[in-house]
Design a protein around this motif. Structure first.
Motif, mmCIF file in Angstrom:
data_model
loop_
_atom_site.group_PDB
_atom_site.id
_atom_site.type_symbol
_atom_site.label_atom_id
_atom_site.label_comp_id
_atom_site.label_asym_id
_atom_site.label_seq_id
_atom_site.Cartn_x
_atom_site.Cartn_y
_atom_site.Cartn_z
ATOM 1 N N GLU A 228 0.806 -1.226 0.000
ATOM 2 C CA GLU A 228 0.000 0.000 0.000
ATOM 3 C C GLU A 228 0.838 1.276 0.000
ATOM 4 N N LYS A 229 1.938 1.297 0.733
ATOM 5 C CA LYS A 229 2.749 2.510 0.868
ATOM 6 C C LYS A 229 4.096 2.405 0.144
ATOM 7 N N CYS A 230 4.118 1.677 -0.946
ATOM 8 C CA CYS A 230 5.348 1.527 -1.729
ATOM 9 C C CYS A 230 5.796 2.899 -2.238
ATOM 10 N N PRO A 231 7.064 3.271 -2.043
ATOM 11 C CA PRO A 231 7.529 4.583 -2.512
ATOM 12 C C PRO A 231 7.562 4.722 -4.030
ATOM 13 N N LYS B 4 5.053 4.084 -5.922
ATOM 14 C CA LYS B 4 3.720 4.540 -6.333
ATOM 15 C C LYS B 4 3.697 6.070 -6.303
ATOM 16 N N SER C 291 1.290 7.945 -5.828
ATOM 17 C CA SER C 291 0.386 8.417 -4.775
ATOM 18 C C SER C 291 0.974 8.346 -3.363
ATOM 19 N N THR C 292 2.131 7.745 -3.186
ATOM 20 C CA THR C 292 2.701 7.585 -1.846
ATOM 21 C C THR C 292 3.548 8.780 -1.438
ATOM 22 N N ASN C 293 3.255 9.311 -0.264
ATOM 23 C CA ASN C 293 4.117 10.298 0.382
ATOM 24 C C ASN C 293 5.103 9.476 1.207
ATOM 25 N N ASP D 125 4.784 8.818 4.874
ATOM 26 C CA ASP D 125 3.699 7.957 5.361
ATOM 27 C C ASP D 125 4.097 6.486 5.429
ATOM 28 N N ILE D 126 5.316 6.152 5.002
ATOM 29 C CA ILE D 126 5.778 4.764 5.061
ATOM 30 C C ILE D 126 5.869 4.378 6.534
ATOM 31 N N THR E 193 10.993 9.021 -6.192
ATOM 32 C CA THR E 193 10.407 8.343 -5.021
ATOM 33 C C THR E 193 10.728 9.074 -3.730
#
Length: 115
Positions: free
Chosen positions: A12-15, A17, A19-21, A24-25, A109
């Protein structure tokens, strides 16, 4: 000899992507550690690999799995020739699933600079 990926679905939180901040990882994001992962990125088209892989942040030490976003970048737009050759013997590469738009380059990323 054939082998299988431990993970085939992007987390879900792959850098990788778009959409990933990165902040937030989960489990304590470190920008310094993130930047040091540049050593896992091959020179596109080079026949010399890095000898390193980016691990998924969701897997504990000792149970590492490839980062799916990194893997697909390196065998795709990253043009990591040694990894492309290695992946040919992977039994489950066709099962890999990405989740949404992906960054084209490692530098994308990293956290966005704030003014």
């Amino acid at each position: 000899m054939s082998w299988k990926l431990r993970r085939v679905r992007q987390c879900e939180k792959c850098p990788w992507k778009v959409s990933t901040n990165p902040h937030d990882i989960p489990d304590g994001y470190s920008e310094a550690l993130h930047r040091s992962l540049a050593r896992t990125i091959a020179e596109p088209g080079s026949l010399v690999g890095t000898g390193r892989a980016m691990a998924c942040h969701e897997h504990p030490r000792g149970e590492e799995a490839h980062c799916v976003g990194w893997l697909m970048n390196q065998i795709g737009p990253g043009n990591n020739i040694p990894l492309r050759l290695q992946i040919r013997s992977c039994e489950n590469i066709d099962a890999v699933t990405l989740d949404g738009p992906q960054h084209e380059r490692f530098e994308e990323t990293l956290p966005k600079e704030t003014a």
